[in-house]
Design an enzyme around this catalytic site. Structure first.
Site, mmCIF file in Angstrom:
data_model
loop_
_atom_site.group_PDB
_atom_site.id
_atom_site.type_symbol
_atom_site.label_atom_id
_atom_site.label_comp_id
_atom_site.label_asym_id
_atom_site.label_seq_id
_atom_site.Cartn_x
_atom_site.Cartn_y
_atom_site.Cartn_z
ATOM 1 N N LYS A 85 59.082 -5.457 -16.244
ATOM 2 C CA LYS A 85 60.511 -5.238 -16.025
ATOM 3 C C LYS A 85 61.067 -6.460 -15.300
ATOM 4 O O LYS A 85 60.423 -6.997 -14.389
ATOM 5 C CB LYS A 85 60.707 -3.985 -15.159
ATOM 6 C CG LYS A 85 62.168 -3.629 -14.882
ATOM 7 C CD LYS A 85 62.277 -2.337 -14.070
ATOM 8 C CE LYS A 85 63.712 -1.916 -13.837
ATOM 9 N NZ LYS A 85 63.811 -0.654 -13.066
ATOM 10 N N SER A 160 66.806 2.815 -15.219
ATOM 11 C CA SER A 160 67.080 1.415 -15.449
ATOM 12 C C SER A 160 65.959 0.670 -16.166
ATOM 13 O O SER A 160 66.184 -0.436 -16.661
ATOM 14 C CB SER A 160 67.358 0.726 -14.109
ATOM 15 O OG SER A 160 66.201 0.772 -13.281
ATOM 16 N N SER A 184 64.087 5.788 -12.418
ATOM 17 C CA SER A 184 64.101 4.744 -13.453
ATOM 18 C C SER A 184 62.796 4.487 -14.181
ATOM 19 O O SER A 184 62.783 3.704 -15.131
ATOM 20 C CB SER A 184 64.603 3.434 -12.862
ATOM 21 O OG SER A 184 66.004 3.495 -12.753
HETATM 22 N N1 GLN Z 1 69.922 6.193 -12.213
HETATM 23 C C1 GLN Z 1 69.698 5.907 -10.818
HETATM 24 C C2 GLN Z 1 70.689 4.883 -10.345
HETATM 25 O O1 GLN Z 1 71.511 4.506 -11.081
HETATM 26 C C3 GLN Z 1 68.284 5.470 -10.575
HETATM 27 C C4 GLN Z 1 68.023 4.047 -10.835
HETATM 28 C C5 GLN Z 1 66.643 3.626 -10.471
HETATM 29 O O2 GLN Z 1 65.747 4.460 -10.287
HETATM 30 N N2 GLN Z 1 66.460 2.329 -10.353
HETATM 31 O O3 GLN Z 1 70.659 4.455 -9.227
#
Ligand code: GLN
Length: 494
Positions: A85, A160, A184
């Protein structure tokens, strides 16, 4: 070495590692095969950087070690390609965190997780698209364009870690790294029909992970099976006291050791708050069927309650932006990355740099974060959120008196259409409801495929364990995957 590499991409990490060890295929052939697939499927938007020269050099080194048979790679990952990532910094690949702010940025060092995998002889395939600074649930907040879900390219892969999930599902990489701050790893794994685990907060070093919300951020593997996740996670974890003060003083563990333990007598907690009105019937049906399968395997379902589940959304969307607003202050046009071309003085340079470099969602969170931390609002929002965070963590401790693991959906629906939430960030935030509680508590959680819902889109089931119970989670998931074959389903055309 002559070998038919046509189906290399269908092998799991465990199978591929065995073929490499047995010299049935070389690391170079393997890397070339996956690089070709990544290039041929560039339209998915999963990869942000590929560097064939670097990848092949690593693969050649792996082949030398494989030929010598002198590898110290205890976990047997030698020569296996993995993509990272783009939230992990890497010396040999561009590191952007999905932001224009870091377009073209090269780090002078590798993130600890990347370095640890490299020590095991893992070959880096490239860098994967993600939401800007890991803020998002659909991978639509990346400055470099969205990622398409291989099961239906008009849909989101989740976020994400959307690039990671799409790459693994489309067999462009046998496995990938991801990070999970509020879901994420689990949510994109669920949306793309793969397996992913977020370990206990502090298990994996955050050094070299571009910081979003430091009290929540955690790295983990995304692959097709629990067994593969166990192999990778074993290599990724371990204390890092000099570089990450929140890393746990717990030795690295071999998470594969108990994969085959029986699940007979296992108590699976089923939180009633995870099965309420907001849960789509197709997701519910698949998760219910998986729970039935566990009963067949000898487990018992125990009704439990996590009473503060709903509050995890406002709590998370206060705490995460608060930490983000502080973490992102470093992007000022001086230290890293983008700097505005034209400005009148220092303050103007800061303003223009940040206005140009950050996307809308990141700006929204910086504003929310600065607001909830400001004098006069700190007590009302931030402090209040911290108190409820503790209550959410306590809910889990009550629940774990009654059960060994907790199971439920990962997300209320299957993957939605790209653009489906329009310009409504709240719609994204609300969809995080089932992953946020475990994140706020710092607990390990995973997602594994348990069927299909509307539009033949994958449905994931979430398993949450108590602190440091990753081996148990992986064991519980592995036994399910031995008894079923949802994890082997493959999107058409890949
Ligand atoms: N969807 C969550 C956010 O927008 C989690 C994102 C994540 O785990 N990096 O913050």
């Amino acid at each position: 070495m002559t070998h038919n590499t046509a189906a290399l991409h269908d092998l799991t990490v465990a199978q591929l590692a065995a073929q490499l060890r047995e010299r049935k295929v070389s690391a170079v052939e393997t890397a070339q095969h996956f690089l070709a697939r990544a290039r041929a499927n560039a339209s998915l938007g999963a990869f942000l950087d590929i560097n064939e020269e670097v990848t092949l050099a690593q693969a050649r080194a792996a082949d030398v070690a494989l030929a010598a048979g002198t590898s110290s790679a205890a976990q047997g990952l030698l020569g296996v390609p993995v993509a990272h990532k783009d939230i992990f910094v890497t010396r040999d690949f561009v590191s952007t965190a999905g932001s224009k702010m870091l377009a073209g940025y090269r780090s002078p060092f590798d993130a600890t997780v990347v370095a640890k995998l490299a020590e095991q002889g893992v070959v880096t395939l490239g860098k994967l698209n993600c939401d800007e600074f890991a803020m998002g649930s659909a991978n639509e907040n990346s400055a470099f364009g969205p990622v398409h879900n291989p099961w239906d390219t008009t849909r989101t892969p989740g976020g994400s870690s959307g690039g990671s999930a799409a790459a693994v599902a489309a067999r462009l990489a046998p496995a990938a790294t991801g990070t999970d701050t509020g879901g994420s790893i689990r949510q994109p794994a669920s949306f793309c029909g793969i397996t992913g685990i977020k370990p206990t907060y502090g298990r994996a070093s955050r050094y070299g992970m571009v910081a979003f919300a430091s009290s929540l951020d955690q790295a983990g593997p995304m692959a097709r099976t629990a067994e593969d996740c166990a192999l990778l996670l074993s290599a990724m974890c371990g204390p890092d006291p000099d570089r990450d003060s929140t890393s746990l003083d717990v030795p690295a563990e071999d998470f594969t050791r108990s994969l085959n333990d029986g699940v007979s007598g296992l108590r699976i907690g089923v939180p009633k708050e995870f099965f309420g009105e907001g849960l789509a019937p197709d997701v519910r049906a698949a998760v219910d069927a998986a729970l039935k399968e566990y009963e067949k395997l000898g487990a018992t379902l125990v009704p439990i309650s996590l009473p503060h589940t709903e509050l995890s959304i406002p709590v998370y969307y206060v705490i995460a932006p608060a930490e983000a607003s502080s973490n992102l202050s470093r992007f000022d046009g001086v230290k890293f990355g983008h700097r505005a071309d034209k400005y009148t003085d220092l303050i103007d340079m800061y303003k223009k740099t940040r206005a140009e470099g950050f996307g809308d969602e990141v700006k929204r969170r910086i504003m929310i974060g600065a607001y909830v931390l400001s004098h006069g609002y700190y007590d009302a929002y931030y402090l209040q959120a911290q108190k409820i965070r503790r209550m959410i963590a306590d809910d889990f401790q009550q629940a774990f008196k009654l059960c060994d693991v907790i199971a439920g959906p990962v997300a209320p629906t299957v993957a939605w259409k790209l653009g489906g939430h329009g310009n409504d960030p709240l719609a994204d935030y609300l969809a995080d409801i089932f992953t946020l509680p475990g994140s706020l508590a710092g607990l390990p959680g995973m997602s594994m495929p348990v069927g299909f819902g509307a539009g033949h889109m994958p449905v994931g089931m979430q398993l949450i364990g108590n602190y440091l119970k990753e081996a148990k989670l992986l064991n519980v998931a592995h036994r399910f995957q031995q008894a079923t074959d949802w994890h082997a389903a493959k999107p058409e055309g890949f």
